[in-house]
Design a protein around this motif. Structure first.
Motif, short mmCIF file in Angstrom:
data_model
loop_
_atom_site.label_atom_id
_atom_site.label_comp_id
_atom_site.label_asym_id
_atom_site.label_seq_id
_atom_site.Cartn_x
_atom_site.Cartn_y
_atom_site.Cartn_z
N TYR A 374 -4.33 -2.71 7.32
CA TYR A 374 -3.01 -2.17 6.97
C TYR A 374 -1.87 -3.14 7.22
O TYR A 374 -0.70 -2.74 7.24
N GLY A 375 -2.22 -4.42 7.44
CA GLY A 375 -1.20 -5.39 7.85
C GLY A 375 0.08 -5.34 7.05
O GLY A 375 1.18 -5.27 7.60
N ASN A 376 -0.06 -5.32 5.72
CA ASN A 376 1.15 -5.37 4.90
C ASN A 376 1.98 -4.10 5.04
O ASN A 376 3.20 -4.13 4.97
N LEU A 377 1.32 -2.96 5.28
CA LEU A 377 2.06 -1.71 5.45
C LEU A 377 2.80 -1.70 6.78
O LEU A 377 3.95 -1.27 6.88
N PHE A 378 2.12 -2.20 7.81
CA PHE A 378 2.77 -2.28 9.13
C PHE A 378 3.99 -3.20 9.07
O PHE A 378 5.03 -2.90 9.63
N ASP A 379 3.83 -4.32 8.37
CA ASP A 379 4.94 -5.26 8.24
C ASP A 379 6.11 -4.59 7.52
O ASP A 379 7.26 -4.74 7.90
#
Lengths: 637, 262
Positions: A374-379
């Motif tokens: 989910y890296g991009n969502l967390f960012d």
């Protein structure tokens, strides 16, 4: 009017292949003689335009953005369902069909949904062949995950950007056809009316958004793939430009509008932060796979989340729905969040939020795994809120996301106007009263890649197309009406901006036709909408002229249509004296607060006909029959 | 907080254009810079002035519509962030913020902060695809693609086509954009058959559109909101070189860049 859905007789498993065989074909040499207009270049429109171009039809494709790659399908995050059963976990075409009919709370057409499930596997094949970089396992096979409302792992994904990658696949196929000369792409152009001649859809009137030039485009058939109308609420997860004007103009030319009140409120969006807010940002539902949703057990608990001990937290979805837990369908998750916030358990400054907490998953799987998923969502969350979701739980709240309602279409995706086809979110589609996660991408591509290339041939092969001159009275009338409307909007020169009206309209709908509805509220909403609409036509101000790029003018036309649509939504919600899926009428609920359907009286598609300015719309019912999935009270306990 | 927006105003492509300063009060730190422009535009409309034109659509950093140069940097000072997600908390109270459009020969001005980016579509049109018609696809798991390759492809495929790379480049080159598509498709087994042809055709189109040459400066990658790596340019050059050596004679000719807008 009697509605014929043209559902093939016989076993549902064979219905689509039988229909395809029964349909008349257009000779390959004759295909280029047929012209087809496609309005919209998202998953449905882009895939349709590309596929029809490949077949040899003479296609014109329109979009209002500067390039077809910007259509809002691009923003879909989570994934696309398909009955591949790669994980060997009990998936099948029938199960995907079953889950979708049940998820839609028995307000979708069985035969359509079955076909959708059948096509799902071909979509994955097609997209992989186009180079869509789906997530893979180390061994090289495609990865799957489970997604809201499903107990099997049937969702294919490309990080948190599945919609983007699928759209780029369709866009690239479209660009290939543009180069091949089969498709002419007309960007920065908005459809402002449908041309109907002798009862057949024969073209559109457009306005070029940079030059302001009006154009007439004549064709043998018109396909609308213009997406949903969630922006009627002003605040939604839709792109700012998403609008209802194309389907609304078609409605006013005779296409019936089905189930307009069926709106999907998505449970996991970033809460509103202020009055200036222009849109809402979705946090993919896939987050619910690893995030746990909770609120403090104490009302108005202002402590920071990490200071609230475990036993003072209410993981309410896990408590109320032990078998589905955090993965209950969207309508159920949204309604629960709203109820708790209304009761005073909400978190954040506004009290309109609940926690989505990853600490347990991070402890179990490690931060690296969560970052990978989910890296991009967390960012994105951190960019917007300035909070680090690896350390602090996300705050989320429901937001308008998708509409299940849209123009009525038969099994061939043809509206009640012959020659007018409607694809993707723009039609009333296959999702009944609630759409399951990862189904919208599937439907858009199924409609565009695999259904319309078959069904449009049947229409073209069985109809005659007289040449239409621009001077035809029906054409000239459409152009005159379009121009006079724009001139009127420019000439009012009132005291309020388009956006200020739009915000107020959206607030009325959100309050009275949102997550919970009552007869009293809806009746009041209709009055308020009418009053505001009257003021709009007297007091709106649109700066500039119609001869160049003028976004206020574009918005003014769209908001004028939203006013009329909003009223129809309320009328539809008021007439449907039951609760089903996303349509929750407070008067109709089970003792434990779940939606209470009334199959005896409301097991039908409500298709509304336009009868003139200010006149009451006319209701036609398409009864729904369930032969394979027996309607039952949905239970996710 | 309060800020002053110094904005490039240009009525249309033939207008000379100029900077105009607008003070904006009631700026909330949580607002995006686009929402700050919304607030300004609402007040301009009520004052009877023409609002500032800028492109935007999804406002969640994925459609690629928005983008202008903010204080000299495309999409502004935050790494990996499009203008629509750039919040005002990154600016100081009282700050003067300069906004101007992408400036490149291949992106003709349209109005204010809006430019015409159709040249990027033309590059894709030249060969940025895998030629597979609907219905021709084999079973999806028939060709295994290792996770490392799939990830490499996805890293490049994340490009949103906003044009920031071109605006950041002193030569206004589109090498990062073109290389990203060549890499996305070229590393996959599905894209292998057309790999040479794709690189040759796309580079040829890029050149006729009026983009400059790559000088390996790296501003493009630094400005890219999706952090596309400079590696994609190396791959483009490699594929172009390999393709050139094989001397294909069936290449499509580039289309004229000044195709009239419909």
């Amino acid at each position: 009017m009697k509605l014929d859905a043209k559902i093939p007789s016989g076993p549902i498993e064979e219905a689509w292949s039988k229909a395809c065989f029964d349909m008349k074909l257009v000779n390959p040499a004759n295909k280029r003689k047929h012209s087809i207009i496609v309005v919209g270049s998202g998953l449905a429109g882009g895939s349709a335009a590309a596929s029809l171009g490949e077949l040899g039809y003479n296609v014109k494709c329109f979009c209002f953005q500067d390039t077809p790659r910007r259509a809002h399908s691009i923003a879909a995050q989570g994934g696309i369902n398909a009955a591949k059963n790669y994980p060997n976990d009990g998936e099948s075409v029938f199960r995907l069909f079953y889950d979708t009919v049940k998820g839609g709370d028995f307000r979708a057409r069985e035969a359509n949904v079955y076909r959708l499930a059948q096509n799902s596997t071909k979509i994955i094949d097609q997209c992989v062949a186009q180079g869509v970089p789906f997530a893979r396992e180390y061994g090289g096979s495609l990865a799957n995950r489970s997604f809201g409302g499903a107990q099997v792992s049937r969702t294919f994904y490309a990080r948190g950007q599945t919609g983007q990658q699928l759209l780029l696949g369709a866009y690239q196929a479209l660009e290939r056809q543009i180069r091949a000369g089969t498709v002419k792409m007309i960007a920065k152009t908005e459809m402002l009316d449908l041309i109907v001649i002798d009862g057949q859809a024969r073209g559109i009137v457009t306005r070029h958004l940079v030059t302001g030039k009006y154009s007439i485009h004549i064709a043998d058939a018109v396909i609308l793939a213009t997406g949903g109308y969630g922006n009627v609420f002003y605040l939604s997860t839709n792109a700012k430009g998403s609008n209802a004007s194309a389907i609304w103009r078609a409605h006013k030319r005779g296409a019936l509008f089905a189930n307009p009140c069926f709106t999907q409120i998505h449970p996991t969006c970033i809460p509103v932060s202020g009055d200036y807010q222009s849109k809402l940002t979705l946090m993919s539902e896939s987050l619910r796979n690893d995030g746990r949703i909770w609120v403090p057990k104490k009302k108005g608990d202002a402590r920071p989340p990490n200071q609230i001990p475990e036993d003072e937290r209410d993981y309410y979805l896990e408590r109320r729905y032990p078998s589905f837990g955090n993965l209950v369908p969207r309508d159920v998750a949204s309604r629960n969040a709203k109820t708790l916030c209304d009761e005073g358990y909400g978190v954040g400054k506004s009290g309109l939020g609940v926690y989505l907490d990853f600490s347990e998953s991070i402890n179990r799987l490690g931060e690296k795994v969560i970052r990978e998923r989910y890296g991009n969502l967390f960012d994105m969350y951190q960019r917007i809120t300035d909070e680090d979701p690896y350390k602090v739980p996300m705050r989320i709240f429901p937001a308008v996301h998708y509409v299940m309602g849209g123009l009525w279409v038969d099994y061939e995706l043809q509206s009640t106007i012959p020659g007018l086809f409607v694809l993707g979110e723009a039609n009333f589609s296959d999702h009944g009263a609630n759409r399951l996660g990862a189904s919208a991408l599937m439907q858009g591509l199924s409609d565009g890649y695999f259904i319309i290339p078959n069904t449009i041939g049947n229409y073209l092969a069985t109809h005659k197309f007289a040449k239409v001159e621009d001077s035809h009275p029906a054409v000239q009338q459409a152009v005159t009406e379009v121009k006079s409307r724009i001139d009127t909007l420019l000439s009012i020169k009132g005291k309020r901006t388009v956006d200020s009206f739009h915000r107020e309209l959206g607030k009325i709908l959100w309050d009275y036709c949102g997550m919970a509805r009552t007869a009293e509220g809806l009746t009041l909403a209709i009055q308020k909408i009418r009053t505001l609409r009257e003021e709009y036509w007297k007091n709106v101000t649109v700066p500039g002229s119609g001869d160049d790029l003028n976004e206020s003018l574009e918005k003014a036309g769209r908001v004028a249509d939203f006013f009329e649509l909003a009223e129809l939504m309320c009328i539809d919600a008021l007439h449907r004296n039951e609760s089903c899926g996303g349509h929750f009428r407070e008067e109709y609920q089970t003792p434990d607060g779940e939606a209470q359907r009334d199959d005896e009286h409301f097991s039908y598609v409500a298709a509304w006909g336009y009868t003139g300015p200010g006149a009451a719309p006319e209701l036609t019912k398409e009864p729904l029959e369930f032969h394979y999935v027996h309607p039952s009270q949905r239970s996710y306990k | 907080m309060k800020v002053t927006l110094k904005i490039w105003r240009q009525k249309n492509s033939s207008d000379k254009g100029q900077f105009v300063k607008y003070p904006v009060d009631n700026v909330d730190a949580e607002m995006s810079i686009l929402e700050c422009l919304d607030v300004l535009n609402e007040s301009l409309i009520l004052r009877g002035e023409i609002p500032v034109a800028f492109e935007h659509d999804c406002r969640e950093g994925i459609c690629g519509s928005c983008g202008f140069v903010i204080n000299g940097i495309p999409h502004g000072p935050e790494r990996a962030t499009t203008a629509c997600q750039l919040t005002m908390r990154h600016f100081k109270d009282g700050e003067e913020i300069t906004l101007e459009p992408w400036r490149a020969k291949a992106f003709p001005p349209v109005k204010d902060l809006v430019v015409n980016r159709r040249a990027l579509d033309h590059i894709i049109e030249a060969g940025g695809y895998i030629s597979v018609a609907t219905g021709q696809a084999p079973e999806a798991n028939g060709i295994p693609v290792g996770k490392v390759i799939a990830d490499q492809s996805m890293d490049a495929a994340a490009c949103i086509g906003c044009g920031a790379c071109v605006a950041a480049c002193p030569n206004a080159a589109a090498a990062l954009f073109t290389g990203a598509k060549i890499t996305h498709l070229g590393v996959l087994p599905q894209g292998e058959p057309e790999r040479d042809r794709r690189a040759l055709a796309m580079v040829a189109q890029m050149n006729v559109e009026g983009f400059g040459n790559c000088g390996n400066i790296g501003e493009c990658s630094a400005a890219c909101p999706k952090e596309i790596s400079l590696d994609v340019i190396a791959r483009m050059n490699q594929d172009y070189l390999c393709g050139s050596i094989k001397r294909r004679d069936d290449l499509p000719t580039p289309i004229s860049p000044d195709l009239a807008e419909a």
